[in-house]
Design a protein around this motif. Structure first.
Motif, PDB file in Angstrom:
ATOM      1  N   UNK A   1      35.736  39.608  46.848  1.00 15.01           N
ATOM      2  CA  UNK A   1      35.371  40.178  45.556  1.00 15.01           C
ATOM      3  C   UNK A   1      36.293  41.327  45.153  1.00 15.01           C
ATOM      4  N   UNK A   2      36.988  41.929  46.119  1.00 13.77           N
ATOM      5  CA  UNK A   2      37.929  43.005  45.804  1.00 13.77           C
ATOM      6  C   UNK A   2      39.027  42.513  44.864  1.00 13.77           C
ATOM      7  N   UNK A   3      39.396  41.220  44.953  1.00 14.48           N
ATOM      8  CA  UNK A   3      40.398  40.655  44.051  1.00 14.48           C
ATOM      9  C   UNK A   3      39.931  40.709  42.600  1.00 14.48           C
ATOM     10  N   UNK A   4      38.639  40.479  42.397  1.00 17.01           N
ATOM     11  CA  UNK A   4      38.073  40.505  41.046  1.00 17.01           C
ATOM     12  C   UNK A   4      37.916  41.936  40.552  1.00 17.01           C
ATOM     13  N   UNK A   5      37.518  42.827  41.435  1.00  9.19           N
ATOM     14  CA  UNK A   5      37.321  44.226  41.050  1.00  9.19           C
ATOM     15  C   UNK A   5      38.614  44.840  40.535  1.00  9.19           C
ATOM     16  N   UNK A   6      39.766  44.413  41.087  1.00  8.00           N
ATOM     17  CA  UNK A   6      41.057  44.956  40.658  1.00  8.00           C
ATOM     18  C   UNK A   6      41.292  44.749  39.168  1.00  8.00           C
ATOM     19  N   UNK A   7      40.756  43.648  38.616  1.00  3.31           N
ATOM     20  CA  UNK A   7      40.926  43.385  37.182  1.00  3.31           C
ATOM     21  C   UNK A   7      40.260  44.467  36.344  1.00  3.31           C
ATOM     22  N   UNK A   8      39.122  44.966  36.815  1.00  2.00           N
ATOM     23  CA  UNK A   8      38.416  46.037  36.098  1.00  2.00           C
ATOM     24  C   UNK A   8      39.167  47.362  36.215  1.00  2.00           C
ATOM     25  N   UNK A   9      39.931  47.530  37.291  1.00  2.00           N
ATOM     26  CA  UNK A   9      40.717  48.747  37.465  1.00  2.00           C
ATOM     27  C   UNK A   9      41.928  48.773  36.543  1.00  2.00           C
ATOM     28  N   UNK A  10      42.502  47.591  36.269  1.00  6.84           N
ATOM     29  CA  UNK A  10      43.758  47.517  35.518  1.00  6.84           C
ATOM     30  C   UNK A  10      43.583  47.189  34.042  1.00  6.84           C
ATOM     31  N   UNK A  11      42.460  46.592  33.671  1.00  8.68           N
ATOM     32  CA  UNK A  11      42.255  46.140  32.295  1.00  8.68           C
ATOM     33  C   UNK A  11      40.916  46.639  31.755  1.00  8.68           C
ATOM     34  N   UNK A  12      40.851  46.808  30.451  1.00 12.12           N
ATOM     35  CA  UNK A  12      39.582  47.141  29.803  1.00 12.12           C
ATOM     36  C   UNK A  12      38.815  45.852  29.525  1.00 12.12           C
ATOM     37  N   UNK A  13      38.289  45.266  30.587  1.00 13.33           N
ATOM     38  CA  UNK A  13      37.592  43.985  30.482  1.00 13.33           C
ATOM     39  C   UNK A  13      36.354  44.159  29.610  1.00 13.33           C
ATOM     40  N   UNK A  14      36.243  43.308  28.581  1.00  9.34           N
ATOM     41  CA  UNK A  14      35.092  43.410  27.683  1.00  9.34           C
ATOM     42  C   UNK A  14      34.153  42.208  27.789  1.00  9.34           C
ATOM     43  N   UNK A  15      34.635  41.095  28.365  1.00 10.78           N
ATOM     44  CA  UNK A  15      33.827  39.879  28.498  1.00 10.78           C
ATOM     45  C   UNK A  15      33.828  39.440  29.961  1.00 10.78           C
ATOM     46  N   UNK A  16      32.636  39.196  30.504  1.00 10.81           N
ATOM     47  CA  UNK A  16      32.513  38.730  31.885  1.00 10.81           C
ATOM     48  C   UNK A  16      31.579  37.535  31.919  1.00 10.81           C
ATOM     49  N   UNK A  17      32.072  36.418  32.427  1.00 10.76           N
ATOM     50  CA  UNK A  17      31.232  35.238  32.647  1.00 10.76           C
ATOM     51  C   UNK A  17      31.253  34.918  34.135  1.00 10.76           C
ATOM     52  N   UNK A  18      30.116  34.495  34.658  1.00  4.60           N
ATOM     53  CA  UNK A  18      30.057  34.185  36.081  1.00  4.60           C
ATOM     54  C   UNK A  18      28.747  33.548  36.456  1.00  4.60           C
ATOM     55  N   UNK A  19      28.561  33.394  37.747  1.00  8.52           N
ATOM     56  CA  UNK A  19      27.297  32.882  38.282  1.00  8.52           C
ATOM     57  C   UNK A  19      26.578  34.023  38.991  1.00  8.52           C
ATOM     58  N   UNK A  20      25.330  33.805  39.324  1.00  2.00           N
ATOM     59  CA  UNK A  20      24.495  34.839  39.929  1.00  2.00           C
ATOM     60  C   UNK A  20      25.161  35.466  41.146  1.00  2.00           C
TER      61      UNK A  20
END
Length: 614
Positions: free
Chosen positions: A345-364
């Motif tokens: 999950x650290x790979x995904x968290x990096x996106x939030x560190x580098x970008x102003x992510x405004x939309x998130x889609x995923x599963x539970x």
């Protein structure tokens, strides 16, 4: 026609005819209120005769009253388009907006259009693919995926999206069943292809590397890092063509676009095989475009078109990741952040560190992993505008934790491969009942039926059946199985659901996952929801196992959040919240649970053949 801003109720009364005074006023008000949200835009005129036609719809479809005024109710005159035609407004040489970002490298919409044109030229002129041929994509979330997808769609070639993590046996089934003539595959998976390729109709294998879409210097750096980590092209004897070489040759000629009908097949999307051998759902251009428009009509007024930053961690080879997480936002000119490997999950968290992510889609499970990541909690990203969970049941504890961290509500939707995939979603404004999957998408009709295929009354559970423009044409080369699930366009989902008096829907569980304990129906998701609320539980899955006297017994598989958790604690917690026959007879603690490519827990792999005696 009468402008809606100046409705003359006396004129409406004349049209309605003589009625008793009080009844007259009541009916007029119902007609007026019922018809207001049923127009294609707030600027349309009010037609009292049209309202007469809409009243039965409101009675038959109580969910329509939850539709915002700006939401389209009938998409038939918009959705009958092909994918190339629908995306022509954003995929053009003049669109300089960023479409894709992967590992720091960005590609504009104009570049995406150019690259897909070059590859389409190669596939048509060098490989000889023509309309209706099947092309397999064995790729993670990298820039090459949308390039290949759009190249195929421009030629009328059918995409076969394949999970790169599949074993050789699983790949063989999809390639043979689909009759794929060519494959585009990441080089790291060529060793899986080698032992099976001679058993397929594949004539051309296009191999691509992770850095093929990057500039020369970064491409070399990525190759060096991959080599240093031991992730080299595995030994193989397959004759391949390099992806870059295809693009280079594709520059020399133009492709000739064939005539494509909206009813033509665009995608063969194979089901996960949860009920047996994996089947290819035939999804047409019209199916995919319809579902994109259905969801867009629901969310567009809440988002800024062309300005959103979309986390794309859901794999694009999965229907949720492709249609909604990718294609829908590309049609809006938004920016996609591609995550090739979201776990760890650290790979995904990096996106939030580098970008102003405004939309998130995923599963539970993805949202749960983010909720429990220390760095994500510290970031507490405030840029998020919209988060949607699908693919599996969203647990209340996960939604609550997400809100505490992000101050953003986690929406829930529902869908399935055979429906392209979205069929239901909760309202974006206001409140909705806890645990509800929301209301049907615009243009979607829903029935809930019993074993005799009769409609049940609100509040009763039965099998969920769906009708709409997003419903598949059938299963590829499986007319018998198609007939079992499709009847006059109605899709039997295999899900047990109910609708309340207010028009909100709830998924009780999968029909085939239901546990029968001494004649009582037990639904695993209900028990999972309870156990997930225990503060020491990270993840849970519940299945039925054989039992000598009760027929089946409930068993829970648990990943503890706190190592001090005991079986006695869990059993006591369940007894406080569940009737006795629903309390698990046994618990098994684990460090991992088997999951699909999008993170949906595979209950079938947890079932054990050994019966429980107590």
């Amino acid at each position: 026609m009468i402008p809606i801003q100046s409705v003359d109720f006396n004129q409406i009364r004349k049209i309605m005819g003589p009625l008793e005074k009080r009844l007259d006023i009541l009916i007029i008000m119902v007609f007026w209120l019922a018809s207001r949200p049923l127009y294609d835009s707030p600027n349309q005129s009010f037609d009292p005769l049209k309202s007469l036609w809409y009243l039965p719809r409101m009675m038959e479809k109580p969910w329509l009253k939850h539709y915002p005024a700006e939401v389209l109710h009938d998409l038939s005159h918009f959705s009958k388009m092909t994918i190339p035609a629908f995306f022509s407004s954003c995929l053009n040489p003049n669109n300089s907006k960023t479409a894709l970002s992967c590992m720091g490298h960005e590609v504009t919409y104009a570049e995406l259009d150019r690259l897909s044109n070059q590859l389409a030229s190669y596939l048509q002129n060098e490989v000889g693919l023509k309309k209706g041929d099947r092309l397999a994509l064995v790729l993670p979330n990298i820039i090459q995926f949308p390039v290949v997808f759009f190249a195929a769609q421009k030629l009328g070639v059918v995409c076969v999206a394949t999970n790169p993590q599949y074993t050789s046996r699983e790949m063989l089934h999809q390639f043979k069943d689909s009759g794929a003539k060519a494959i585009v595959i990441l080089n790291l998976f060529l060793d899986k292809l080698e032992p099976i390729i001679n058993q397929t109709e594949v004539k051309t294998v296009i191999s691509t590397e992770l850095g093929d879409s990057f500039p020369w210097a970064k491409s070399k750096l990525v190759s060096w890092i991959m080599s240093y980590q031991g992730q080299n092209t595995p030994p193989h004897s397959i004759s391949t063509v390099k992806y870059k070489h295809c693009l280079k040759l594709g520059k020399t000629k133009h492709y000739i676009a064939p005539h494509i009908d909206p009813k033509d097949m665009a995608l063969l999307q194979y089901t996960g095989g949860t009920t047996g051998i994996s089947k290819g759902a035939i999804l047409t251009h019209n199916n995919l475009v319809s579902n994109i428009l259905q969801v867009r009509s629901w969310i567009d007024s809440h988002l800024e078109e062309g300005k959103e930053v979309v986390l794309t961690a859901l794999p694009m080879f999965h229907i949720f990741g492709l249609t909604i997480n990718s294609l829908m936002f590309l049609s809006r000119n938004d920016k996609l952040i591609l995550i090739p490997k979201p776990i760890p999950i650290e790979n995904t968290v990096k996106a939030f560190e580098k970008e102003n992510v405004s939309i998130v889609l995923g599963v539970n499970t993805l949202f749960n992993a983010l909720n429990n990541n220390k760095r994500f909690k510290q970031l507490s990203p405030s840029s998020i505008k919209f988060a949607l969970a699908g693919g599996m049941a969203l647990q209340e504890s996960v939604a609550r934790a997400w809100f505490e961290i992000t101050k953003n509500r986690l929406m829930q939707g529902f869908g399935l491969t055979e429906a392209s995939p979205v069929t239901h979603v909760v309202p974006l404004k206001g409140n909705w009942p806890s645990g509800s999957i929301g209301v049907p998408m615009p243009g979607t009709s829903v029935r809930i039926i019993d074993e005799q295929e009769e409609d049940v009354t609100p509040g009763e559970s039965g099998e969920l059946c769906i009708y709409g423009p997003q419903i598949m044409a059938g299963y590829w080369k499986r007319p018998d199985e198609t007939q079992q699930v499709l009847s006059n366009g109605w899709l039997k989902t295999g899900d047990i659901a109910r609708m309340d008096d207010d028009g909100f829907f709830y998924i009780v569980d999968r029909k085939k996952d239901m546990i029968l304990v001494s004649g009582f129906n037990v639904f695993p998701s209900e028990i999972e929801e309870i156990i997930a609320k225990h503060p020491k539980v990270l993840e849970v899955a519940v299945v039925g196992v054989p039992h000598k006297t009760a027929g089946e017994a409930v068993k829970a598989f648990v990943i503890p959040k706190d190592p001090s958790l005991t079986e006695r604690e869990l059993k006591s917690f369940c007894k406080e919240n569940l009737i006795s026959y629903k309390v698990p007879r046994s618990f098994e603690f684990r460090t991992t649970l088997p999951k699909t490519n999008v993170g949906k827990i595979l209950r079938r792999e947890l079932k054990q053949p050994n019966p429980l005696n107590a």
